[in-house]
Motif scaffolding. Structure first.
Motif, PDB file in Angstrom:
ATOM      1  N   SER A 150     131.259  25.389 -24.366  1.00 30.18           N
ATOM      2  CA  SER A 150     131.585  24.968 -25.732  1.00 30.18           C
ATOM      3  C   SER A 150     131.550  26.142 -26.699  1.00 30.18           C
ATOM      4  N   ASP A 151     132.340  26.021 -27.760  1.00 30.53           N
ATOM      5  CA  ASP A 151     132.348  27.035 -28.811  1.00 30.53           C
ATOM      6  C   ASP A 151     130.988  27.121 -29.500  1.00 30.53           C
ATOM      7  N   ARG A 152     130.319  25.967 -29.640  1.00 32.93           N
ATOM      8  CA  ARG A 152     129.020  25.959 -30.318  1.00 32.93           C
ATOM      9  C   ARG A 152     128.003  26.796 -29.548  1.00 32.93           C
ATOM     10  N   VAL A 154     128.654  29.268 -27.462  1.00 30.70           N
ATOM     11  CA  VAL A 154     129.044  30.678 -27.574  1.00 30.70           C
ATOM     12  C   VAL A 154     128.577  31.241 -28.906  1.00 30.70           C
ATOM     13  N   GLU A 155     128.750  30.498 -29.966  1.00 31.29           N
ATOM     14  CA  GLU A 155     128.336  30.983 -31.276  1.00 31.29           C
ATOM     15  C   GLU A 155     126.818  31.144 -31.353  1.00 31.29           C
ATOM     16  N   GLU A 156     126.079  30.237 -30.702  1.00 30.07           N
ATOM     17  CA  GLU A 156     124.622  30.337 -30.660  1.00 30.07           C
ATOM     18  C   GLU A 156     124.205  31.638 -29.978  1.00 30.07           C
ATOM     19  N   ILE A 157     124.889  31.972 -28.901  1.00 28.73           N
ATOM     20  CA  ILE A 157     124.571  33.199 -28.166  1.00 28.73           C
ATOM     21  C   ILE A 157     124.950  34.431 -28.987  1.00 28.73           C
ATOM     22  N   ARG A 158     126.092  34.375 -29.650  1.00 25.36           N
ATOM     23  CA  ARG A 158     126.511  35.506 -30.483  1.00 25.36           C
ATOM     24  C   ARG A 158     125.456  35.838 -31.527  1.00 25.36           C
ATOM     25  N   ARG A 159     124.929  34.798 -32.194  1.00 25.93           N
ATOM     26  CA  ARG A 159     123.946  35.037 -33.243  1.00 25.93           C
ATOM     27  C   ARG A 159     122.666  35.650 -32.699  1.00 25.93           C
ATOM     28  N   ALA A 160     122.342  35.313 -31.435  1.00 26.31           N
ATOM     29  CA  ALA A 160     121.096  35.810 -30.851  1.00 26.31           C
ATOM     30  C   ALA A 160     121.211  37.226 -30.308  1.00 26.31           C
ATOM     31  N   LEU A 161     122.438  37.653 -29.983  1.00 30.08           N
ATOM     32  CA  LEU A 161     122.634  38.972 -29.368  1.00 30.08           C
ATOM     33  C   LEU A 161     122.479  40.085 -30.405  1.00 30.08           C
ATOM     34  N   SER A 162     122.001  41.223 -29.928  1.00 29.40           N
ATOM     35  CA  SER A 162     121.855  42.395 -30.794  1.00 29.40           C
ATOM     36  C   SER A 162     122.857  43.488 -30.442  1.00 29.40           C
ATOM     37  N   MET A 163     123.912  43.120 -29.729  1.00 37.46           N
ATOM     38  CA  MET A 163     124.926  44.099 -29.335  1.00 37.46           C
ATOM     39  C   MET A 163     126.301  43.449 -29.420  1.00 37.46           C
ATOM     40  N   VAL A 168     134.992  36.790 -24.522  1.00 35.79           N
ATOM     41  CA  VAL A 168     134.412  35.539 -24.035  1.00 35.79           C
ATOM     42  C   VAL A 168     135.429  34.893 -23.112  1.00 35.79           C
ATOM     43  N   LEU A 169     135.124  34.878 -21.828  1.00 32.98           N
ATOM     44  CA  LEU A 169     136.059  34.348 -20.839  1.00 32.98           C
ATOM     45  C   LEU A 169     135.649  32.926 -20.487  1.00 32.98           C
TER      46      LEU A 169
END
Length: 778
Positions: A150-152, A154-163, A168-169
């Protein structure tokens, strides 16, 4: 560097797709793999169009990693390196030696981390942060999120990443690469490999940030070092021994540097396929049997007794032979109860236990490759076992492998770039060996330049060897032919000359009817040429006619893609003969290229025998008035009249007049004259176009079938396709189907065959036979 926290994250999918996407975007890319893997580089090769290569410090030594990378990437814009296992996983007990991180540090490559997020959310960020912090010498420049849902999430992971997130495949099971008991299925064994790699490239281009990835690649600093050069690692032998290297679907595992070392030693490396070839290559003086999956193909290998017997005779006679893993199994007495070559006096069978190790082996005896006490690094990866141990190596205190003065067989895979002395000893032994004379030989014709497709066809054979259009002749053409036969007068070629000239929009003096293209070639050959050149591979009849007339012919070979490099034509050539579209390759040369060959005092002869099969006759010169150019046409194939020798030449009027003076009276028989008149009308032009369009549909169907099966072929504009069938040509003949051998065309070898285009139902019969016949692949 494409890496991951663990195996199974999608490194191969991303790396292969990235190579394909970048290549499609116009970049020259090279693919590399950390570790001893043979399968992933096969997919890299399909994606990049270059050999896939390995970078393994255990196999070749740390000092060769940068030179081998530079060697593999020569001429490329960028290199993509796929890691192995987890980023920091290396040889056990060595603190990460030969790991992805080790190679990234040696090559100073920025790392893109692939993260499978199918069953995770914010924890992905913790893993990425831990990987980045673990070794400050490793530069993780960004991540690619794989198997996204889900897009949600993916967005949750994006916010948590520091790089940075570089792509996104989404999850796509259609792009999964199937497994086998040792891992992925090799690209050479998958009929859909080309299509799969193409889809991977499309997906990567769609979902990954290619510009961002290119920016990451530009972070890599210049490397100190020079490209690895096989010629500096090995001494040339005085002769040119033929080394037969096993290939095809059963033997897909070997490092490209092995063949490069042998070639640098002066050897002629010739591939053969144990599944389909009936004999070893002619003049074999050395045999290399690499790895693969012979246990999967044991039954098919065993049915090719002709090759197995020939191999056994060669090894017994002392032909130097090296066999690694699959090669060892092929040389045993039996494999899972199926009879093999019987060279190594043991049996082998599948096991429940997977042997996977990364050893240093010590030679126990002097042999073909080693001297007692020498140490060699290698790897083993197999799920078979042999009934007894040998005495070639000692690994972990246990003897293994089999060897003599003339052959060496073991499970150990060795990268010869790390141990070039092995290549040297093999090349030296091969050079000293007497060439193997096979008792099972596909004997080429005594006069290859005079060989014709008719010799391949025969009673009871489905004919894909002769390029005659298989449809019925038009009624109007049959009537004209019968009327000519009934006419009791001597033939008069004047009406044909006028009709062809009118059809071409040329003056009559620029056209000459001939008894087929053959008479035209003979008339040209009778001129006093000083330096005649024939561009090959092409139809051999003009070459044969020139030799018969006493000329010494200079052969110019086309490039590897079978197109002509005009700079290869000698400046002093006063005659150039070139086919367009060329028989047997189907290559359509640009008219501008042929015009560029014009020179004062030079005649350019263009054989356009198959141009009428090209819709619109694009690139034809038959209607252009050019000084020093003659175009030759034949009606034989397109109009289904092989028994009527009807053709003509057109071009420079001074040359036409010279040739007409040499022509024997009444050489164009009555039916040929009638055919030329009948086939020069507007009605005939319309039907010729219809035939050309039908040929195009049939050819597309054939090419689609070859592509689906992974069979290498040349893009064609003619009513035939040149395909690399290997020994399958003979197997197809046994199955009742005739294709045209191609080794009688200069520049081609016995692995190629020419397949005439036929209607779809006939082609389906050919493709079915191919499916039932073991096939070599590209």
């Amino acid at each position: 560097m494409v890496a991951a926290p663990s195996t199974g994250q999608g490194k191969t999918t991303i790396a292969t797709g990235l190579l394909a996407a970048l290549r499609a975007a116009g970049h020259e890319v090279s693919g590399h793999k950390v570790g001893p893997d043979y399968i992933d580089p096969g997919y890299h090769a399909l994606a990049s169009g270059r050999p896939g290569r390995n970078l393994d410090p255990h196999l070749v030594g740390e000092e060769r990693i940068v030179p081998l990378l530079l060697h593999g990437a020569l001429g490329a814009d960028l290199a993509v390196i796929e890691g192995v296992m987890g980023l920091h996983d290396g040889r056990l007990g060595t603190d990460g030696f030969a790991s992805t991180a080790h190679v990234a540090a040696l090559t100073r490559s920025p790392v893109v981390l692939v993260l499978d997020i199918a069953r995770q959310s914010r924890s992905v960020a913790a893993v990425a942060a831990g990987m980045a912090a673990y070794d400050p010498n490793i530069d993780i420049a960004g991540v690619v999120l794989n198997r996204a849902g889900s897009d949600r999430n993916v967005e949750e992971i994006r916010r948590a990443l520091s790089m940075p997130v570089l792509g996104v495949l989404p999850s796509d099971e259609d792009l999964a690469t199937p497994s086998r008991h040792l891992g992925l299925v090799p690209a050479a064994e998958r009929h859909d490999s080309v299509a799969l790699v193409g889809r991977l490239g499309e997906q990567v281009a769609k979902y990954l940030d290619l510009d961002g990835l290119l920016a990451v690649a530009r972070l890599a600093p210049e490397l100190d070092g020079v490209p690895w050069d096989p010629a500096s690692e090995i001494r040339r032998v005085p002769g040119r021994p033929v080394i037969a290297v096993a290939g095809g679907r059963a033997f897909t595992f070997r490092y490209p540097e092995t063949e490069e070392l042998l070639a640098a030693a002066g050897c002629e490396v010739v591939a053969f396929d144990p599944l389909v070839d009936r004999a070893l290559p002619a003049g074999t003086q050395g045999i290399y049997l690499g790895g693969g999956f012979p246990e999967v193909y044991a039954a098919e290998l065993a049915t090719n007794r002709s090759l197995i017997d020939d191999l056994g005779v060669a090894v017994a006679a002392g032909i130097p032979t090296v066999a690694e893993c699959a090669g060892l199994l092929y040389l045993t007495e039996t494999l899972d109860g199926v009879e093999m070559a019987g060279v190594v006096p043991v049996s082998a069978e599948m096991s429940d236990r997977l042997t996977l190790r990364y050893p240093t082996a010590t030679a126990l005896t002097d042999s073909l490759l080693t001297r007692a006490g020498e140490q060699v690094t290698g790897h083993e990866f197999h799920k078979t076992s042999v009934a007894s141990d040998g005495d070639a190596w000692e690994i972990d205190g246990v003897p293994t492998g089999f060897s003599t003065d003339t052959w060496h067989a073991s499970y150990l895979h060795v990268h010869w770039a790390g141990h070039p002395v092995l290549a040297q000893r093999f090349a030296d032994a091969a050079n000293n060996a007497s060439p193997h004379i096979s008792m099972v030989v596909d004997v080429p014709p005594v006069e290859p330049l005079r060989h014709h497709g008719d010799a391949e066809a025969g009673a009871g054979l489905l004919d894909f060897a002769v390029n005659v259009y298989v449809g019925e002749r038009p009624v109007w053409l049959d009537r004209a032919l019968h009327a000519a036969i009934d006419d009791t007068a001597y033939p008069d070629a004047a009406p044909a000359r006028a009709a062809v000239a009118r059809h071409l929009g040329r003056p009559v003096g620029e056209v000459l009817p001939t008894a087929g293209a053959a008479e035209a070639f003979t008339l040209i050959a009778r001129q006093p040429w000083r330096h005649p050149v024939v561009v090959h591979p092409q139809f051999t009849e003009p070459h044969a006619a020139l030799e018969q007339a006493g000329h010494v012919v200079d052969t110019v070979l086309c490039r590897s893609d079978l197109t002509l490099d005009p700079s290869e034509i000698p400046d002093g050539a006063d005659l150039i003969v070139i086919g367009n579209p060329t028989n047997p390759t189907g290559v359509l040369h640009p008219a501008s290229l042929i015009r560029s060959l014009q020179r004062p005092g030079r005649l350019v002869v263009v054989d356009e025998a198959f141009m009428d099969a090209v819709p619109g006759e694009v690139e034809s010169l038959v209607r252009e008035r050019l000084d020093g150019v003659i175009v030759i046409r034949s009606l034989t194939k397109h109009w289904s009249i092989p028994g009527v020798r009807a053709g003509y030449l057109a071009g420079d009027p001074q040359v036409v007049d010279q040739l007409a003076r040499l022509q024997t009276p009444w050489s164009a028989a009555g039916p040929a004259v009638a055919a030329l008149v009948a086939c020069s009308t507007a009605r005939a032009a319309d039907e010729a176009t219809d035939r050309a369009l039908a040929i195009g549909r049939w050819r597309d169907h054939l090419i689609a079938g070859l592509t689906e099966r992974g069979i290498e072929h040349v893009p064609s504009s003619a009513p035939f396709v040149l395909a690399r069938l290997g020994g399958a040509r003979l197997s197809l003949r046994d199955a009742g189907i005739a294709v045209r051998r191609a080794d009688t065309f200069p520049g081609l070898d016995s692995t190629w065959a020419r397949i005439a285009v036929r209607p779809e139902p006939m082609t389906d019969r050919l493709l079915t036979a191919i499916d039932q016949t073991p096939q070599p692949t590209s």
